[in-house]
Design a protein around this motif. Structure first.
Motif, short mmCIF file in Angstrom:
data_model
loop_
_atom_site.label_atom_id
_atom_site.label_comp_id
_atom_site.label_asym_id
_atom_site.label_seq_id
_atom_site.Cartn_x
_atom_site.Cartn_y
_atom_site.Cartn_z
N GLU A 93 0.83 -1.21 0.00
CA GLU A 93 0.00 0.00 0.00
C GLU A 93 0.86 1.26 0.00
OE1 GLU A 93 -4.06 -0.58 2.47
OE2 GLU A 93 -2.23 -0.53 3.67
N LEU A 94 0.28 2.30 -0.56
CA LEU A 94 0.81 3.66 -0.38
C LEU A 94 -0.06 4.30 0.71
CD1 LEU A 94 2.52 6.14 -1.17
CD2 LEU A 94 0.87 6.60 -3.00
N VAL A 95 0.55 4.55 1.87
CA VAL A 95 -0.21 5.10 2.99
C VAL A 95 0.29 6.52 3.27
CG1 VAL A 95 -1.02 4.70 5.35
CG2 VAL A 95 -0.27 2.76 3.96
N PHE A 96 -0.65 7.44 3.44
CA PHE A 96 -0.30 8.82 3.76
C PHE A 96 -0.74 9.12 5.19
CE2 PHE A 96 -1.28 13.59 2.85
CZ PHE A 96 -0.06 13.96 3.38
N PHE A 97 0.25 9.25 6.09
CA PHE A 97 -0.02 9.66 7.47
C PHE A 97 0.07 11.18 7.50
CE2 PHE A 97 1.65 5.37 7.81
CZ PHE A 97 0.81 4.78 8.73
N THR B 276 -1.23 18.00 11.27
CA THR B 276 -0.59 19.32 11.40
C THR B 276 0.89 19.11 11.75
OG1 THR B 276 -1.04 19.36 13.76
CG2 THR B 276 -2.69 20.38 12.30
N MET B 277 1.60 20.20 11.86
CA MET B 277 2.94 20.15 12.43
C MET B 277 2.82 19.65 13.88
SD MET B 277 4.70 23.72 11.16
CE MET B 277 6.27 23.41 11.99
N ASP B 278 3.87 19.04 14.36
CA ASP B 278 3.99 18.71 15.80
C ASP B 278 2.93 17.72 16.30
OD1 ASP B 278 5.29 18.97 18.24
OD2 ASP B 278 4.03 20.61 18.90
N CYS B 279 2.42 16.86 15.41
CA CYS B 279 1.40 15.90 15.89
C CYS B 279 1.99 14.49 16.00
CB CYS B 279 0.16 15.92 15.00
SG CYS B 279 0.42 15.22 13.37
N GLY B 280 3.29 14.34 15.76
CA GLY B 280 3.93 13.04 15.99
C GLY B 280 4.22 12.23 14.74
N LYS B 281 4.21 12.85 13.57
CA LYS B 281 4.40 12.11 12.32
C LYS B 281 5.80 11.48 12.24
CE LYS B 281 3.67 15.75 9.82
NZ LYS B 281 3.57 16.68 10.97
N SER B 282 6.82 12.29 12.51
CA SER B 282 8.19 11.76 12.40
C SER B 282 8.44 10.69 13.46
CB SER B 282 9.21 12.89 12.57
OG SER B 282 8.99 13.86 11.58
N THR B 283 7.85 10.87 14.64
CA THR B 283 7.98 9.87 15.70
C THR B 283 7.38 8.55 15.22
OG1 THR B 283 7.78 11.64 17.32
CG2 THR B 283 7.43 9.40 18.12
N LEU B 284 6.21 8.61 14.61
CA LEU B 284 5.57 7.39 14.10
C LEU B 284 6.41 6.76 12.98
CD1 LEU B 284 3.18 5.45 14.14
CD2 LEU B 284 1.99 6.98 12.56
N ALA B 285 6.98 7.60 12.14
CA ALA B 285 7.85 7.07 11.06
C ALA B 285 9.02 6.30 11.68
CB ALA B 285 8.36 8.23 10.20
N LEU B 286 9.60 6.87 12.73
CA LEU B 286 10.74 6.20 13.38
C LEU B 286 10.28 4.92 14.10
CD1 LEU B 286 12.43 9.45 14.65
CD2 LEU B 286 13.53 7.76 13.19
N ILE C 135 9.99 4.47 3.59
CA ILE C 135 9.42 5.51 4.46
C ILE C 135 9.81 6.86 3.88
CG2 ILE C 135 9.76 6.61 6.73
CD1 ILE C 135 9.84 3.80 7.95
N VAL C 136 8.86 7.77 3.85
CA VAL C 136 9.14 9.13 3.33
C VAL C 136 8.62 10.15 4.32
CG1 VAL C 136 8.92 10.68 1.36
CG2 VAL C 136 8.69 8.23 1.02
N ASP C 137 9.51 10.95 4.90
CA ASP C 137 9.05 12.00 5.81
C ASP C 137 9.10 13.35 5.09
OD1 ASP C 137 7.98 12.86 8.22
OD2 ASP C 137 9.92 13.19 9.17
N GLU C 138 8.36 14.31 5.62
CA GLU C 138 8.23 15.64 5.01
C GLU C 138 7.78 15.51 3.56
OE1 GLU C 138 8.38 18.02 7.09
OE2 GLU C 138 9.76 17.40 8.67
N ALA D 202 4.21 7.30 3.78
CA ALA D 202 4.57 8.71 3.61
C ALA D 202 3.97 9.53 4.75
CB ALA D 202 4.06 9.20 2.26
N PHE D 203 4.74 10.50 5.22
CA PHE D 203 4.34 11.33 6.36
C PHE D 203 4.46 12.80 5.97
CE2 PHE D 203 5.89 7.35 7.81
CZ PHE D 203 5.07 6.99 8.87
N GLY D 204 3.42 13.59 6.28
CA GLY D 204 3.56 15.00 5.94
C GLY D 204 2.40 15.83 6.41
N ILE D 205 2.61 17.15 6.40
CA ILE D 205 1.50 18.06 6.72
C ILE D 205 0.68 18.25 5.45
CG2 ILE D 205 2.54 19.22 8.69
CD1 ILE D 205 3.46 21.46 6.94
N THR D 206 -0.61 18.38 5.63
CA THR D 206 -1.50 18.46 4.47
C THR D 206 -1.48 19.87 3.87
OG1 THR D 206 -2.89 17.16 5.95
CG2 THR D 206 -3.74 17.55 3.74
N THR D 207 -1.68 20.86 4.74
CA THR D 207 -1.84 22.22 4.23
C THR D 207 -0.76 23.16 4.78
OG1 THR D 207 -3.43 22.64 6.00
CG2 THR D 207 -4.32 22.10 3.82
#
Ligand code: ADP
Ligand SMILES: Cc1cn([C@H]2C[C@H](O)[C@@H](COP(=O)(O)O)O2)c(=O)[nH]c1=O
Length: 215
Positions: free
Chosen positions: A3-7, A10-20, A84-87, A112-117
């Protein structure tokens, strides 16, 4: 099925932590991930979380063909079990198409991890393409919060402490930066619309106009 999953969030909601965490749990079971990032605050070729964890990553610069890169790794005999793709918001639309091809043609999961807007509430091109192509879009479970206590859904940019709604889409930065710098703050939609950050709300609360008058 891969799958291609997009997590997203907002900023500072734990995306990079989840990626790690995803990387940690899979590598603990002998799987090998390929990690891409772009313009992380910790510097080129880094994936970092505010909890202090950081790992090396491949910098997915503007011209990098992500599909060709993964094929190159596999062709030279390197193991790649997932990506894994951050930012991911900073990636070009073609690079998101390349990630979809990694899933479909190479049978690998891509997280993939990123802010939407952005600070103007407009979609980043990379996020827009992920919303268009992802098999799944996941919101982070730990909610970032606006100063008012509501769930934060938007990212505000401040310059010299004042919220701005004009400027370049990409300016690398962080929340809780000194007022003189470019900073960011997560807000609920209501307070983003009213351009009311924690500082301006605090100032308004202290204003003589709203203080109860004695006597
Ligand atoms: N000192 C701390 N103690 C506990 N959790 C923290 C601390 N600092 C940051 N965090 C957590 O880390 C999250 C930010 O993680 P990070 O992965 O850097 O976010 P993102 O990648 O979404 O910007 C915060 O929402 C908070 O839950
Ligand atoms: C809203 C907004 C953010 N950015 C930048 C600021 C940070 O460097 C990253 C987001 O990183 P995080 O790990 O999710 O906190 O994006 C930007 O360039 N433009 C914006 O409008």
């Amino acid at each position: 099925m891969p799958e291609l999953v997009f997590f997203s969030g907002t900023m500072d909601c734990g995306k990079s932590t989840l990626a790690l965490q995803i990387e940690h749990n899979r590598s603990a079971r002998g799987l090998k991930g390929l990690i891409f990032t772009r313009d992380d605050r910790a510097g080129e070729g880094k994936l970092s979380s505010r909890l202090g964890l950081v790992t090396d990553a491949v910098e997915a610069g503007a011209g990098l063909d992500l599909y060709a890169y993964v094929v190159g790794q596999l062709s030279r005999g390197d193991k790649v079990d997932y990506v894994i793709v951050d930012e991911a918001q900073f990636l070009a639309t073609e690079q998101i198409d390349q990630l979809a091809r990694v899933v479909d043609d190479l049978d690998l999961d891509v997280f993939a991890f990123g802010i939407t807007t952005d600070f103007r509430t407009r979609l980043f091109p990379g996020s827009q393409r992920l919303i268009e192509l992802a098999d799944r879009i996941e919101a982070l479970q730990v909610e970032a919060m606006c100063w008012c206590g509501e769930r934060a859904t938007h990212n505000a940019r401040t310059v010299g402490g004042e919220m701005v709604v004009e400027g370049a889409q990409v300016v690398i930065g962080d929340v809780d930066r000194p007022a003189a710098e470019v900073g960011y703050e997560v807000l609920c939609r209501r307070h983003h619309r009213k351009r009311m950050t924690s500082a301006s709300a605090h100032a308004a609360a202290l204003s003589p106009d709203v203080l109860p008058v004695g006597g």
